[in-house]
Design a protein around this motif. Structure first.
Motif, short mmCIF file in Angstrom:
data_model
loop_
_atom_site.label_atom_id
_atom_site.label_comp_id
_atom_site.label_asym_id
_atom_site.label_seq_id
_atom_site.Cartn_x
_atom_site.Cartn_y
_atom_site.Cartn_z
N ASN A 201 0.82 -1.23 0.00
CA ASN A 201 0.00 0.00 0.00
C ASN A 201 0.84 1.28 0.00
O ASN A 201 0.30 2.36 -0.02
CB ASN A 201 -0.97 0.01 1.19
CG ASN A 201 -0.27 0.05 2.53
OD1 ASN A 201 0.69 -0.70 2.75
ND2 ASN A 201 -0.71 0.91 3.42
N LYS A 227 -2.07 15.25 0.95
CA LYS A 227 -3.02 15.07 2.04
C LYS A 227 -2.28 14.45 3.22
O LYS A 227 -1.58 13.47 3.08
CB LYS A 227 -4.13 14.14 1.57
CG LYS A 227 -5.33 14.07 2.47
CD LYS A 227 -6.44 13.30 1.74
CE LYS A 227 -7.43 12.68 2.70
NZ LYS A 227 -8.15 13.62 3.55
N GLY A 230 1.42 13.75 7.64
CA GLY A 230 2.65 13.32 7.03
C GLY A 230 3.85 13.47 7.95
O GLY A 230 3.78 14.15 8.97
N ASP A 296 -2.65 6.43 10.58
CA ASP A 296 -3.17 7.02 9.34
C ASP A 296 -2.19 7.98 8.67
O ASP A 296 -2.62 8.92 8.02
CB ASP A 296 -4.49 7.73 9.63
CG ASP A 296 -4.33 8.83 10.67
OD1 ASP A 296 -3.28 8.85 11.35
OD2 ASP A 296 -5.23 9.68 10.80
N ARG A 298 -0.26 9.42 5.87
CA ARG A 298 -0.50 9.26 4.44
C ARG A 298 0.77 9.40 3.61
O ARG A 298 0.84 8.90 2.50
CB ARG A 298 -1.56 10.26 3.94
CG ARG A 298 -2.96 9.99 4.46
CD ARG A 298 -3.67 8.86 3.68
NE ARG A 298 -3.10 7.54 3.90
CZ ARG A 298 -3.45 6.71 4.90
NH1 ARG A 298 -4.38 7.06 5.74
NH2 ARG A 298 -2.87 5.54 5.04
N TYR A 299 1.75 10.11 4.14
CA TYR A 299 2.99 10.17 3.36
C TYR A 299 4.20 10.37 4.26
O TYR A 299 4.11 10.93 5.35
CB TYR A 299 2.92 11.27 2.29
CG TYR A 299 2.98 12.68 2.82
CD1 TYR A 299 4.20 13.36 2.94
CD2 TYR A 299 1.81 13.35 3.16
CE1 TYR A 299 4.23 14.67 3.41
CE2 TYR A 299 1.83 14.65 3.63
CZ TYR A 299 3.04 15.31 3.76
OH TYR A 299 3.08 16.59 4.23
N ALA A 319 4.46 4.96 7.36
CA ALA A 319 3.28 5.35 6.58
C ALA A 319 2.30 4.18 6.43
O ALA A 319 2.69 3.02 6.42
CB ALA A 319 3.72 5.82 5.19
N GLY A 320 1.03 4.52 6.36
CA GLY A 320 0.01 3.56 5.96
C GLY A 320 -0.13 2.32 6.81
O GLY A 320 -0.37 1.24 6.27
N HIS A 324 -4.19 1.74 4.17
CA HIS A 324 -4.70 2.58 3.08
C HIS A 324 -3.53 3.06 2.22
O HIS A 324 -2.40 3.13 2.69
CB HIS A 324 -5.45 3.79 3.65
CG HIS A 324 -6.73 3.42 4.33
ND1 HIS A 324 -7.81 2.92 3.65
CD2 HIS A 324 -7.09 3.44 5.64
CE1 HIS A 324 -8.78 2.66 4.51
NE2 HIS A 324 -8.36 2.96 5.73
N SER A 326 -0.68 4.96 0.57
CA SER A 326 0.18 6.00 1.12
C SER A 326 1.39 6.19 0.22
O SER A 326 1.69 5.31 -0.58
CB SER A 326 0.67 5.61 2.52
OG SER A 326 -0.41 5.20 3.31
N PHE A 471 -2.17 11.48 -4.45
CA PHE A 471 -2.10 11.64 -2.99
C PHE A 471 -2.35 13.08 -2.55
O PHE A 471 -2.22 13.42 -1.39
CB PHE A 471 -0.74 11.16 -2.47
CG PHE A 471 -0.52 9.70 -2.69
CD1 PHE A 471 -1.07 8.78 -1.80
CD2 PHE A 471 0.18 9.24 -3.79
CE1 PHE A 471 -0.89 7.42 -2.01
CE2 PHE A 471 0.36 7.88 -4.00
CZ PHE A 471 -0.18 6.96 -3.11
N GLU A 475 -7.36 18.29 3.74
CA GLU A 475 -8.18 17.73 4.82
C GLU A 475 -8.75 18.87 5.64
O GLU A 475 -8.25 19.99 5.60
CB GLU A 475 -7.38 16.78 5.71
CG GLU A 475 -6.24 17.44 6.43
CD GLU A 475 -4.95 17.36 5.64
OE1 GLU A 475 -4.00 16.79 6.16
OE2 GLU A 475 -4.89 17.87 4.50
#
Lengths: 497, 356
Positions: A201, A227, A230, A296, A298-299, A319-320, A324, A326, A471, A475
């Motif tokens: 992922n 998003k 991070g 969570d 994301r990056y 990450a991830g 989800h 990432s 990505f 938010e």
């Protein structure tokens, strides 16, 4: 079935992640285990549940001393309140009080170095242990990216403790390192569970720059578009702070730096703000990112290249964790490697320093070898390295040592250091090579760890034309206080408005 | 002008050339020596003791250089600076801005403020989360002693929690109302509670466009105001007193002097104490002076005759000179220790009422 019930009871999950259940079953039937599971796939859960189901106590050896307390916090928050850490950061009275009540704890974290202390060691021996966990087990190998010589003594500690079931865990170990782990921990008969380092992922992106300013601009652009939440990794505290100041100037306020130079209270606040999503991004040095456990993310953006593939894989592993999609992004400039290069050159003592530490006994100064070692002005890693080897040779607390012995010791140490340096430089070249070579980044990474290539990924990496823009996104910013202190005080104490 | 410069100028003004800048540096950074402790009191700069904790010597010196260049201060002799007229006009003009520092008392509270804050902060965070029935929060304070204390004092039932919350809300509100609104904001923003983790000093400073030092000082001024209020009127601040009373009551002695004090209370004489603790005479004397100054009930009667004491106080009150030598010259039959003990007690008298 019993395992799933426990999983539900303690974590509320219905299913194990790959590898967890098999390892648990082996431990519960009394086997030692070597487990290699990618970062972020729940290694901790394994020994938490194992100790609970064995109705026993677990000793966990971890090299990440400055992050140990973070781990203890996470244990407590998961519901394992009887957790404690023993390391050099504790003051005497705390240490005494913990040791006095040792039998009341179920999970005890220790650094490998603190077990050299006879008092601590004998107290550890006075209680019963069901599980001996060696975290970051690759530290035992000279071929691992973070060799910690004191790991070599764990085999003796384990024996003294009556050989409880041993669980050696690592996220990144080449075949050679895996062999070393088994050999030096004396668990040749262990059940081995090796899982791919691949994190499907996480998409991998590498971008090269020949101009530092372009790289900086790109980083700022990405940070404002991607998003969150991070993490950005830099290779020095200073550059972490500089980047954050720059982002503040651009009006991005929910961004903070996070590193080992901060006061503990402040560092803790930043960490908890990030976990509570009050911050969208933290910028940290490589070592401190390891303490962040947020599902969570994301990056992960590398503002500088790390110094080896193993470190890179561990760092992007933040990450991830929620599985989800990432992104892992590395922004590379050739000067990135200067700091790790310098570090490798200076981390271990040079010939001059070794000659000083093992020089002819001086009647006037009456120094022991250990005292000279502290005077020599070498890095913490270097001191640990020397301390271990001088102690093994039985000369650490000596004063006069025969010339023959000194000379042969000098020679062996110099050779060991050269070998270690060479290995580290080789690792540095490997990651440089990985960055510079065109092609599928994921397959090259898998090749490095001796794994088979994967060619069936829907999304993969910059080499396979994956699109970083997927990505992007905004938010909802979590509102900080936007009202007067009186209202906030009311809210805190839940007074009716 | 950054607040640290104003502080340094104000201290130079009050010390009026009687101390070298190194002595002043020790006071500002809160060095626990007999000299800096007693100087803080003699020159009535208690608020500033430890006000610039962590300031490096290099930074301190470069501030002095800068103030000299701008002619806010002048060099009197080697290492001794005096405030200039320009400097003192500046302070006078901006008096109202710096007013919040009146609430500081570093001399009294620097050694306990951190412990107190840890207890208060953890208690508020736990209580706030409990009020919203959110039990799985992550504490912002790790200190084991603070955690132990909060655990013991934490109200058990929902009903008790609500009561304590209302009372603590009122207590904090009364105290915060006595502070300027900027300092109150910074303090409340530093508290953590349900669904919010408190600000770091950097964040507060950025939000209010202040230097970090000023954000820290404003926060500490509120904290010190809380301590002061509890001490003055414990019956009005029952929750705060329960949380912090015990911590505040410890006299502001250095650790070593405190041990000496305990031995004195066990009626050991000076010789015995020196032997038990392996102290030099001069250290022992420093401890006595410190104890005399910090502990009002500690009588110096065993060390000096009443009439001598009265004559020294009289002489000191007439001249108001903080230097020992002129007094020693006037009373050659007394030892330096005896004179220092009287002055410690005299300084104590002046300290009363000079606080907030």
């Amino acid at each position: 079935m019993q395992l799933e019930a426990a999983l539900k009871q303690y974590y509320g999950f219905d299913e194990f992640r790959p590898g967890q259940k098999e390892i648990l079953e082996d431990i519960l039937s009394g086997h030692d285990v070597l487990g290699m599971l990618p970062t972020g796939t729940g290694k901790t859960l394994i020994y938490q549940l194992a100790a609970v189901l064995l109705k026993g106590r677990a000793l966990i050896v971890s090299p990440l001393v400055s992050l140990m307390q973070d781990q203890v916090d996470q244990f407590k928050q998961t519901g394992f309140k009887k957790t404690v850490a023993l390391n050099s950061f504790l003051d005497q009275s705390d240490k005494r009080s913990i040791l006095k009540h040792l039998k009341d704890y179920q999970f005890v974290f220790v650094s490998p170095e603190i077990m050299q202390n006879n008092y601590i060691r004998s107290t550890l021996l006075s209680v019963e242990w069901s599980l001996f966990v060696v975290d970051e087990a690759h530290c035992i190998s000279q071929w691992g990216h973070e060799f910690r010589p004191h790991y070599l003594d764990l085999v003796y500690v384990k024996k003294e403790l009556g050989d409880p079931v041993c669980l050696a865990l690592t996220a990144t170990a080449t075949v050679k390192v895996q062999e070393d782990i088994q050999k030096y921990l004396g668990i040749e008969k262990a059940k081995v569970h090796i899982h791919s380092v691949n994190r499907p992922n996480i998409s991998l992106f590498v971008e090269s720059f020949s101009d530092l300013e372009h790289k900086q601009d790109r980083a700022i652009d990405l940070i404002s578009e991607l998003k969150g939440p991070g993490i950005v990794y830099t290779n020095t505290r200073r550059s972490a702070e500089q980047l954050v100041n720059l982002l503040h100037e651009k009006g991005m306020h929910n961004v903070s730096y996070y590193h080992g130079g901060m006061e503990q209270d402040e560092r803790l606040l930043v960490q908890k703000q990030f976990l509570n999503s009050q911050l969208k991004l933290i910028v940290c040095t490589n070592a401190f990112g390891m303490g962040i456990n947020k599902p969570d993310i994301r990056y992960v953006l590398h503002y500088h290249a790390p110094s080896n593939m193993e470190g890179y894989v561990q760092e992007i592993g933040r990450a991830g964790r929620d599985l989800h999609p990432s992104a892992a992004i590395l922004l590379y400039h050739p000067s990135d490697l200067e700091i790790p290069f310098h570090f490798i050159e200076n981390e271990l003592p040079d010939h001059n320093q070794i000659d000083f530490i093992l020089s002819d006994y001086d009647v006037l100064s009456e120094q022991t070898v250990a005292e000279r070692l502290h005077l020599a002005g070498i890095s913490e890693t270097g001191q640990r390295f020397m301390e271990y080897h001088l102690n093994s040779a039985g000369v650490l607390n000596e004063k006069g040592i025969s010339e023959d012995k000194r000379e042969s010791l000098k020679k062996t140490l110099k050779l060991k250091i050269e070998a270690r340096k060479k290995e580290k430089l080789r690792s540095l070249r490997m990651i440089e090579n990985w960055i510079m070579t065109n092609g599928c980044k994921r397959n090259m990474l898998l090749n490095y760890f001796g794994e088979e290539e994967k060619n069936d990924m829907e999304y993969c990496c910059s080499g396979c034309q994956d699109d970083l823009e997927r990505f992007y996104g905004k938010e909802e910013p979590k509102l900080l206080i936007d009202h007067e202190w009186e209202d906030e005080l009311k809210r805190l104490f839940r007074q009716e408005v | 002008m950054d607040i640290s410069r104003a502080i340094i100028m104000d201290v130079l003004q009050k010390v009026d050339g009687s101390r070298k800048c190194s002595g002043i540096y020790y006071i500002l950074t809160g060095k626990k020596t007999a000299q800096s402790l007693s100087d803080s009191q003699w020159f009535k700069i208690e608020p500033y003791y430890a006000s610039l904790k962590g300031l490096t010597v290099e930074d301190f010196n470069s501030i002095l250089d800068e103030l000299c260049t701008k002619e806010f201060i002048n060099l009197k002799e080697d290492q001794v600076f005096l405030i200039s007229e320009k400097g003192s006009n500046f302070l006078e003009k901006n008096k109202s801005y710096y007013f919040f520092m009146e609430k500081l008392n570093g001399l009294k509270y620097a050694s306990i403020e951190h412990k107190c804050w840890q207890v208060l902060s953890l208690f508020v965070q736990s209580l706030s989360n409990a009020l919203y029935h959110f039990l799985n929060f992550s504490p912002v304070i790790r200190d084991r002693d603070a955690a132990e204390k909060v655990k013991i004092l934490f109200p058990r039932t929902d009903e008790q929690r609500k009561q304590v919350a209302s009372q603590l809300y009122i207590e904090l509100k009364i105290i915060l109302k006595k502070c300027d609104s900027k300092s109150a904001e910074i303090f409340v923003n530093k508290l953590s509670g349900y669904n919010r983790v408190g600000h770091t000093f950097d964040q507060s400073a950025r939000e209010w466009g202040l230097s970090r030092v000023e954000a820290v000082l404003r926060f500490r001024s509120v904290l010190h105001m809380i301590f002061y209020s509890i001490k003055e009127k414990p019956e009005s601040y029952t929750v705060l007193y329960t949380l912090l009373g015990e911590l505040i009551d410890i006299p502001a002695l250095t650790k070593s002097a405190l041990q000496t004090y305990h031995l004195l209370k066990q009626e050991k004489d000076l010789k015995e104490i020196m032997k038990i603790r392996n102290l030099k005479l001069s250290t022992m004397e420093d401890h006595l002076v410190e104890i005399a100054r910090e502990i009002p009930d500690f009588s110096i009667q065993p060390y000096i005759r009443d009439e001598d004491k009265d004559r020294v106080s009289h002489f000191y009150n007439k001249t108001k000179k903080f230097k020992l030598r002129p007094i020693k010259e006037a009373f050659p039959h007394l030892t330096y220790l005896q004179i220092r003990l009287v002055l410690a007690k005299e300084g104590g008298k002046h300290a009363v009422g000079s606080g907030t």
